[in-house]
Write an enzyme that holds these catalytic residues in place. Structure first.
Site, PDB file in Angstrom:
ATOM      1  N   GLY A 151       4.103   7.105  -0.716  1.00 11.75           N
ATOM      2  CA  GLY A 151       5.394   6.668  -1.229  1.00 11.75           C
ATOM      3  C   GLY A 151       6.584   6.792  -0.315  1.00 11.75           C
ATOM      4  O   GLY A 151       7.685   6.391  -0.684  1.00 11.75           O
ATOM      5  N   ASP A 153       2.259  -1.597   5.091  1.00 15.24           N
ATOM      6  CA  ASP A 153       1.809  -0.440   5.888  1.00 15.24           C
ATOM      7  C   ASP A 153       0.334  -0.266   5.557  1.00 15.24           C
ATOM      8  O   ASP A 153      -0.015   0.337   4.548  1.00 15.24           O
ATOM      9  CB  ASP A 153       2.619   0.808   5.521  1.00 15.24           C
ATOM     10  N   CYS A 197      -0.185   3.625  11.159  1.00 13.37           N
ATOM     11  CA  CYS A 197      -0.006   4.954  11.770  1.00 13.37           C
ATOM     12  C   CYS A 197      -1.100   5.180  12.812  1.00 13.37           C
ATOM     13  O   CYS A 197      -1.648   6.268  12.930  1.00 13.37           O
ATOM     14  CB  CYS A 197      -0.015   6.061  10.711  1.00 13.37           C
ATOM     15  N   CYS A 221       0.887  -1.187   0.000  1.00  7.49           N
ATOM     16  CA  CYS A 221       0.000   0.000   0.000  1.00  7.49           C
ATOM     17  C   CYS A 221       0.909   1.217   0.000  1.00  7.49           C
ATOM     18  O   CYS A 221       1.040   1.914   0.994  1.00  7.49           O
ATOM     19  CB  CYS A 221      -0.925  -0.011   1.213  1.00  7.49           C
ATOM     20  N   ALA A 222       1.545   1.477  -1.134  1.00  7.02           N
ATOM     21  CA  ALA A 222       2.709   2.359  -1.181  1.00  7.02           C
ATOM     22  C   ALA A 222       2.397   3.846  -1.065  1.00  7.02           C
ATOM     23  O   ALA A 222       3.167   4.594  -0.478  1.00  7.02           O
ATOM     24  CB  ALA A 222       3.487   2.096  -2.464  1.00  7.02           C
ATOM     25  N   LYS A 232       7.838   5.228   2.409  1.00  9.67           N
ATOM     26  CA  LYS A 232       8.648   4.040   2.695  1.00  9.67           C
ATOM     27  C   LYS A 232       9.236   3.442   1.418  1.00  9.67           C
ATOM     28  O   LYS A 232      10.328   2.890   1.436  1.00  9.67           O
ATOM     29  CB  LYS A 232       7.808   3.014   3.463  1.00  9.67           C
TER      30      LYS A 232
END
Length: 406
Positions: A240, A303, A356, A236-237, A242
Site C-alpha cells: 500500500g 508496480d 523493485c 498491484c497495491a 504508493k
C-alpha cells in the site's frame, strides 16, 4: 521467521535472532566455503549444516561473541539433534578458527584465476546474478551495487501528512528515545536507527507507515501529475505504500487493487489506521483485463511482480530462490499486465511502471516491448534508483504518456 521472532520476549534476543538469520542468508556462499574447506567430505545432515552456518557466521562477523561460547553453543544444539555428531561440530568449528588465515589465502588465490567466481563466494551471490547485472551496468557498478545490498537496512517510515508533519513526528521520536535520520531526498522519509517503532502509539495512531525511499519516489518525483489527477488506480497495491503516497496528495480518489484477499485485508486495516477516506479497495487480477476500468483513470500505477533484486538488503533469501528463468518469466508477465494497463487510461493519461528490481530485462526491455505494441504511448522518462547511490532499495520507474488530451 516471524513466527519464531514473536516467541522471543527479550528485545536483544530478537535482534540477535534477526542478525543470525539474515547474516547467514546474506553470506551463505562465503560461510559454506569456510565449512567445506575443513569438512572435506561435506556435511550431509542439513540440520547440522545450518548449526555450522550460524556458528561460522558468528565466528566471522560477530566479534562481541567469544569464540568458545559460539563453539559450546553449537555443540550443545548439535547434541540434541544427534549426540554422535557433537564431536564433529566441535572439530569443524575449531578447525575454522585455527585455519582462518589459510582459508582466506585460498580464497584470494581464486581471485587471480576466476575473478567472478571469487566475487560469487566473497560477496555471496549466485554467479548468474553477477553475470546478469554486469550485462546491464558493467562489472565495476555491479560490485558497488552488490556490496551495498549486503549492508543492513534501517527501518524506513513515511510520515502520514494527512495526520502530522515532519517537525511534530520527529519531536515525538525524540521524546520516545528513538535515534533517527531524515532522508535528504525526501524529508517525509525517516530512517529509524535505534528502537522498535511498530510497538509505539505513533504507529497505532497512524502517524506513519513503513516505506522505503525508493518506492516513495514514484509520487515524490511526479507530485504535480498526482495533484492534477482525479482518478488513480494502483494495480498491484499491497502493501500500500504508493497508494498512501498518492492518497496524501491527490484531490480525488485512488482505487487500490490486489488479487490476494489476505493482502487486501491488511491494506484495509492500514487505511483505517492511517485515516484515509479517498481510497477504494478492489479485488482484481491485474493479468485479466477488467472492462469496468476501461479508460476511467488519469494515472495508472503499475508496480509489478518482479525478481526483487533491489530489495535484497531486506530479503536476502531472494539471492537463493531466484533463477535466470524467473527473470524471463516475469518479463513476460510484466508485458501482459502493462497491455491491460494501457486500456485503463484516459487519453492524455500517465502510466507509471515500476519494479523493485535491477537489470534491464525486467526494466528497460519491458518498457521497449510495451512501446513497440502501443504506438499511442510515448516515453517521458526512465529512472533507475541505484541502491549504492541513493542508499535505499534498488528500484526502476518509467513514466509513459498516452496520446491525446484529458
Amino acid at each position: 521467521m516471524e513466527k519464531f521472532h514473536q516467541k522471543l520476549k527479550n528485545e536483544k534476543d530478537r535482534a540477535l535472532f534477526v542478525e543470525l538469520v539474515h547474516g547467514v542468508l546474506r553470506y551463505k556462499s562465503l560461510i559454506d566455503y569456510y565449512i567445506n574447506f575443513v569438512a572435506k567430505k561435506g556435511v550431509k545432515d542439513k540440520r547440522i549444516l545450518n548449526i555450522l552456518r550460524v556458528a561460522t557466521y558468528e565466528l566471522l562477523f560477530l566479534e562481541k561473541i567469544p569464540e568458545y561460547a559460539t563453539v559450546n553453543e553449537a555443540c550443545e544444539v548439535a547434541s540434541k539433534i544427534n549426540p554422535h555428531l557433537k564431536a564433529f561440530v566441535n572439530a569443524i568449528l575449531r578447525n575454522i578458527i585455527r585455519n582462518k588465515n589459510q582459508i582466506e589465502e585460498s580464497l584470494e588465490r581464486i581471485k587471480d584465476v576466476d575473478y567472478k567466481s571469487y566475487l560469487s563466494i566473497k560477496l555471496s551471490y549466485p554467479r548468474f546474478l553477477i553475470d546478469y547485472l554486469e550485462e546491464s551496468y558493467g562489472l565495476e557498478k555491479t560490485i558497488k551495487i552488490l556490496e551495498f545490498l549486503n549492508t543492513k537496512p534501517p527501518q524506513s517510515i513515511k510520515i502520514n501528512t494527512k495526520k502530522t508533519n515532519v517537525n511534530t513526528l520527529t519531536q515525538e521520536l525524540e521524546k520516545n528515545g528513538f535515534k533517527y535520520e531524515i532522508n535528504s531526498r525526501n524529508n517525509e522519509i525517516v530512517l529509524i536507527l535505534k528502537g522498535n517503532i511498530k510497538e509505539t502509539e505513533l504507529y497505532k495512531e497512524g502517524y506513519f507507515y513503513f516505506q522505503d525511499l525508493a518506492s516513495s519516489l514514484v509520487v515524490k518525483f511526479n507530485q504535480e501529475d498526482f495533484k492534477r489527477a482525479k482518478k488513480v488506480i494502483d494495480l498491484c497495491a499491497a502493501p500500500g505504500g504508493k497508494t498512501f503516497n498518492c492518497a496524501e496528495v491527490i484531490d480525488g480518489f485512488v482505487v487500490a487493487c490486489d488479487i490476494n484477499e489476505h493482502k487486501l485485508d491488511i491494506l484495509r486495516e492500514n487505511i483505517l489506521r492511517l485515516g484515509f477516506d479517498n481510497i477504494i479497495v478492489a479485488k482484481s487480477n491485474a493479468e485479466v483485463f477488467n472492462p469496468d476500468f476501461a479508460e476511467k483513470f488519469d494515472i495508472v500505477i503499475a508496480d509489478l511482480p518482479c525478481t526483487g533484486f533491489g530489495a535484497i538488503r531486506k530479503k536476502p533469501d531472494i539471492k537463493w530462490n531466484k533463477s535466470y528463468q524467473d527473470i524471463e518469466n516475469l518479463h513476460e508477465l510484466q508485458v501482459r499486465i502493462l497491455d491491460n494497463s494501457a486500456g485503463y487510461l484516459k487519453r492524455g493519461g500517465i502510466l507509471f511502471y515500476s519494479t523493485c528490481t535491477l537489470g534491464k530485462k525486467e526494466n528497460e526491455e519491458t518498457v521497449i516491448e510495451f512501446l513497440e505494441k502501443h504506438k499511442d504511448f510515448s516515453l517521458v522518462s526512465l529512472t533507475t534508483i541505484f541502491p549504492d547511490e541513493f542508499e535505499c532499495d534498488g528500484f526502476f520507474i518509467a513514466k509513459l504518456r498516452k496520446e491525446g488530451e484529458r
